[in-house]
Write a protein that holds these residues in place. Structure first.
Motif, PDB file in Angstrom:
ATOM      1  N   TYR A   3      20.556   4.617 -16.964  1.00  0.00           N
ATOM      2  CA  TYR A   3      21.828   4.590 -17.084  1.00  0.00           C
ATOM      3  C   TYR A   3      22.377   5.559 -18.397  1.00  0.00           C
ATOM      4  O   TYR A   3      21.686   4.964 -18.974  1.00  0.00           O
ATOM      5  CB  TYR A   3      22.680   3.774 -16.303  1.00  0.00           C
ATOM      6  CG  TYR A   3      22.495   3.131 -15.678  1.00  0.00           C
ATOM      7  CD1 TYR A   3      23.029   3.795 -14.194  1.00  0.00           C
ATOM      8  CD2 TYR A   3      22.330   2.042 -15.426  1.00  0.00           C
ATOM      9  CE1 TYR A   3      22.452   3.274 -12.993  1.00  0.00           C
ATOM     10  CE2 TYR A   3      21.802   1.342 -14.059  1.00  0.00           C
ATOM     11  CZ  TYR A   3      21.923   2.193 -13.530  1.00  0.00           C
ATOM     12  OH  TYR A   3      21.885   1.178 -11.439  1.00  0.00           O
TER      13      TYR A   3
ATOM     14  N   GLU B  41      23.395   6.629 -21.944  1.00  0.00           N
ATOM     15  CA  GLU B  41      24.560   6.381 -22.433  1.00  0.00           C
ATOM     16  C   GLU B  41      26.471   7.823 -22.098  1.00  0.00           C
ATOM     17  O   GLU B  41      25.399   8.392 -22.734  1.00  0.00           O
ATOM     18  CB  GLU B  41      24.485   6.128 -24.059  1.00  0.00           C
ATOM     19  CG  GLU B  41      23.139   4.575 -24.138  1.00  0.00           C
ATOM     20  CD  GLU B  41      24.366   3.695 -24.095  1.00  0.00           C
ATOM     21  OE1 GLU B  41      24.958   3.851 -24.078  1.00  0.00           O
ATOM     22  OE2 GLU B  41      23.335   2.344 -23.069  1.00  0.00           O
ATOM     23  N   TYR B  42      27.083   7.191 -21.905  1.00  0.00           N
ATOM     24  CA  TYR B  42      28.058   8.223 -22.121  1.00  0.00           C
ATOM     25  C   TYR B  42      28.361   8.717 -23.187  1.00  0.00           C
ATOM     26  O   TYR B  42      28.113  10.519 -23.703  1.00  0.00           O
ATOM     27  CB  TYR B  42      29.402   7.429 -21.567  1.00  0.00           C
ATOM     28  CG  TYR B  42      30.055   8.072 -21.737  1.00  0.00           C
ATOM     29  CD1 TYR B  42      30.881   8.998 -20.714  1.00  0.00           C
ATOM     30  CD2 TYR B  42      30.877   8.319 -22.724  1.00  0.00           C
ATOM     31  CE1 TYR B  42      31.673  10.092 -21.119  1.00  0.00           C
ATOM     32  CE2 TYR B  42      31.892   8.749 -23.551  1.00  0.00           C
ATOM     33  CZ  TYR B  42      32.833   9.599 -22.261  1.00  0.00           C
ATOM     34  OH  TYR B  42      34.034  11.130 -22.258  1.00  0.00           O
ATOM     35  N   GLU B  43      28.237   8.072 -24.456  1.00  0.00           N
ATOM     36  CA  GLU B  43      28.518   8.886 -25.523  1.00  0.00           C
ATOM     37  C   GLU B  43      27.587   9.861 -26.604  1.00  0.00           C
ATOM     38  O   GLU B  43      27.998  10.937 -26.469  1.00  0.00           O
ATOM     39  CB  GLU B  43      27.950   7.899 -26.933  1.00  0.00           C
ATOM     40  CG  GLU B  43      29.576   6.634 -27.044  1.00  0.00           C
ATOM     41  CD  GLU B  43      29.894   5.760 -25.822  1.00  0.00           C
ATOM     42  OE1 GLU B  43      28.853   5.573 -25.555  1.00  0.00           O
ATOM     43  OE2 GLU B  43      30.736   4.932 -25.992  1.00  0.00           O
TER      44      GLU B  43
ATOM     45  N   ALA C  34      28.291  13.163 -23.389  1.00  0.00           N
ATOM     46  CA  ALA C  34      28.893  13.946 -23.741  1.00  0.00           C
ATOM     47  C   ALA C  34      28.839  14.341 -25.078  1.00  0.00           C
ATOM     48  O   ALA C  34      29.086  15.839 -25.457  1.00  0.00           O
ATOM     49  CB  ALA C  34      29.842  12.732 -24.492  1.00  0.00           C
TER      50      ALA C  34
ATOM     51  N   GLN D 171      26.902  16.707 -15.991  1.00  0.00           N
ATOM     52  CA  GLN D 171      25.954  16.668 -15.433  1.00  0.00           C
ATOM     53  C   GLN D 171      24.945  16.726 -15.538  1.00  0.00           C
ATOM     54  O   GLN D 171      23.500  16.219 -15.579  1.00  0.00           O
ATOM     55  CB  GLN D 171      26.633  16.563 -13.702  1.00  0.00           C
ATOM     56  CG  GLN D 171      26.552  16.299 -12.648  1.00  0.00           C
ATOM     57  CD  GLN D 171      26.437  14.557 -13.015  1.00  0.00           C
ATOM     58  OE1 GLN D 171      27.970  14.093 -13.333  1.00  0.00           O
ATOM     59  NE2 GLN D 171      25.471  13.339 -12.368  1.00  0.00           N
TER      60      GLN D 171
ATOM     61  N   TYR E 158      23.357  14.810 -18.343  1.00  0.00           N
ATOM     62  CA  TYR E 158      23.072  13.267 -17.670  1.00  0.00           C
ATOM     63  C   TYR E 158      21.610  13.115 -17.005  1.00  0.00           C
ATOM     64  O   TYR E 158      20.949  12.333 -16.809  1.00  0.00           O
ATOM     65  CB  TYR E 158      24.515  12.797 -16.720  1.00  0.00           C
ATOM     66  CG  TYR E 158      24.322  11.779 -16.748  1.00  0.00           C
ATOM     67  CD1 TYR E 158      25.190  10.403 -17.085  1.00  0.00           C
ATOM     68  CD2 TYR E 158      23.507  11.304 -15.234  1.00  0.00           C
ATOM     69  CE1 TYR E 158      24.870   9.425 -16.308  1.00  0.00           C
ATOM     70  CE2 TYR E 158      23.529  10.054 -14.601  1.00  0.00           C
ATOM     71  CZ  TYR E 158      24.587   8.936 -14.930  1.00  0.00           C
ATOM     72  OH  TYR E 158      24.094   8.063 -14.854  1.00  0.00           O
TER      73      TYR E 158
END
Ligand SMILES: O=C([S-])c1cc(C(=O)S)c[n+]([C@@H]2O[C@H](COP(=O)(O)O)[C@@H](O)[C@H]2O)c1
Ligand code: NI
Length: 447
Positions: free
Chosen positions: A416, A418-420, A423, A434, A437
């Motif tokens: 997964y 990391e969102y940060e 972004a 996406q 990601y």
């Protein structure tokens, strides 16, 4: 270039017991390349795999001697690289760093030049050695049959020396021409340390405060103060702790400091641990205190985690206030915070605040809830949970580094990003979130 650059392990630690093994280097008599290799061999690294790995470097003109040497009556392992034409330097010990050699101070610009390696050898000798830059050394290592992990460790250590040399001498890193470290014995020391670390499967290491001597040392540059500039540059950049002592002589070499900086993953020893094994590496010099590097293989004692759920119903706070409290709770170490819509007593629409926290954060977090909301009571109950083991991976994408969480369930691994990081890269590149990601997930899955 895409790929993986580092891999700190963060296993889920809800179970009581013993954690993964880690290395502790106790540098009470400093650290050098040969002492590190000797200590790791004494700790159980395979001598055969070491010799095979070194042979695959394709260097000649040297011989390796692995033996035993006593320091203040304590027997320890010794590791010596003996260059052709040299006597066995390992049987000699030093009391003085500074020798009255006839030094060649013009050697720095010549390709082949005299090299007096006086901290390692007690006799006055000269032998030619070739200057190499980081590219040459990278090629030698990459061509070898060392494992990928050992290669990466050796290259990281050389990178640290190169960075320090560049800073000390004011040259760009690609132009750094290794002197002592370009010599066969230094390549062998660094690669040998990397092979032994890999063989012992060391992924975590703690380095003690490193004792250093005083006075001056004669090296290729001339007469340098102890600690030598390359050592202070490495210690400063990588946050190694030095303890300067009155003992005359050089206890920390740039190679030793670079190994310490390159393997260290933790700031301090765990509060509680058990010793699985110890190994001792003997230095060549004699100091008033035993010139030994002690390596410990330890296991951290894991205590069972104590988690709490804090809850309170709030029917009279603004959205702004609730948002603020959530932010403060996360900043103060809450593991999780959420609001659930509730329909509470007296038919009031309200919010149920739920906070998951560790025992040692509980009082502080309760204090924040009382301070920033109108609640006059907080319910709490202990929590148990099942958490899958996980690791944080750092991957190199074509746009920069990014982290991903790898989670393990039996034979399966899930990654997964990391969102940060996704972004940040999306902001920096303007590419779709996406796409970034998926690319991070693809690279992490290849590890
Ligand atoms: O680049 C290297 S290895 C180096 C830099 C400096 C500077 O301070 S600049 C000094 N020395 C001296 O060479 C010998 C051998 O060091 P090793 O790390 O190769 O074992 C030692 O006395 C260093 O102080 C080397
Ligand atoms: Ni230098």
């Amino acid at each position: 270039m895409a790929g993986v650059c580092e891999n700190p392990v963060q296993a889920a630690d809800q179970e009581e017991g013993w954690g993964s093994k880690m290395l502790y280097l106790e540098c009470l008599s400093g650290i050098s390349g040969d002492m590190t290799v000797a200590a790791l061999l004494d700790l159980g690294a395979s001598r055969d795999r070491l010799l095979e790995g070194l042979a695959s470097l394709g260097l000649d003109g040297y011989e390796v001697k692995i033996g035993r040497r006593a320091k203040c009556g304590v027997e320890a392992c010794s590791f010596d690289v003996i260059l052709d034409g040299e006597e066995d330097g390992g049987s000699h010990d030093y009391t003085e760093q500074l020798h009255d050699h006839d030094h060649d101070h013009d050697h720095e610009h010549s390709h082949e030049h005299t090299h007096t390696h006086d901290h390692e050898h007690s006799h006055d000798h000269r032998h030619p050695h070739v200057h190499r830059n980081l590219g040459d050394i990278t090629e030698i290592i990459n061509r070898s049959a060392m494992t990928e992990r050992a290669k990466a460790t050796a290259l990281r250590i050389f990178g640290i020396v190169a960075e320090a040399e560049a800073r000390v001498h004011g040259n760009p890193i690609e132009e750094v021409h290794f002197h002592e470290v370009g010599a066969v014995d230094s390549i062998v020391d660094i690669c040998a340390a990397a092979i032994c670390l890999d063989d012992l499967d060391i992924t975590e290491a703690v380095i003690s405060e490193i004792s250093e001597g005083s006075g001056h040392v004669h090296c290729q540059h001339g007469i340098l103060p102890v600690p030598v500039p390359a050592v202070t540059a490495i210690a400063g950049e990588y946050g190694l702790y030095l303890r300067l002592t009155d003992t005359r002589g050089e206890m920390v070499t740039p190679t030793g400091a670079a190994i310490a900086a390159g393997v260290r993953t933790r700031e301090a020893l765990p509060d509680s641990f058990r010793i699985v094994k110890t190994g001792m590496g003997a230095g060549k010099k004699d100091f008033p205190k035993a010139n030994l590097l002690r390596a410990y293989l330890i296991e951290e004692r894991k205590k069972k985690e104590e988690l709490w759920m804090l809850e309170t119903n709030i029917d009279d706070a603004t959205g702004e206030a609730l948002g603020y409290v959530m932010d403060r709770l996360f900043r103060a170490g809450a593991r999780d915070v959420c609001y659930l819509p509730a329909f509470m007593k007296k038919n009031r629409p309200a919010w149920l605040l739920k906070v998951v926290c560790d025992e040692d954060r509980r009082e502080d977090l309760e204090g924040l809830i009382f301070c920033h909301t109108t609640t006059i009571g907080i319910r709490r109950y202990p929590l148990e949970r099942t958490a899958l083991p996980r690791k944080i991976l750092t991957v190199k994408t074509e746009w920069g580094e990014a982290r991903a969480k790898a989670v393990f369930r039996g034979e399966q691994t899930f990654c997964y990003p990391e969102y940060e990081d996704v972004a940040r890269l999306a902001d920096e590149t303007g590419k779709p979130f996406q796409d970034i990601y998926e690319e991070i997930r693809r690279l992490a899955a290849e590890v």
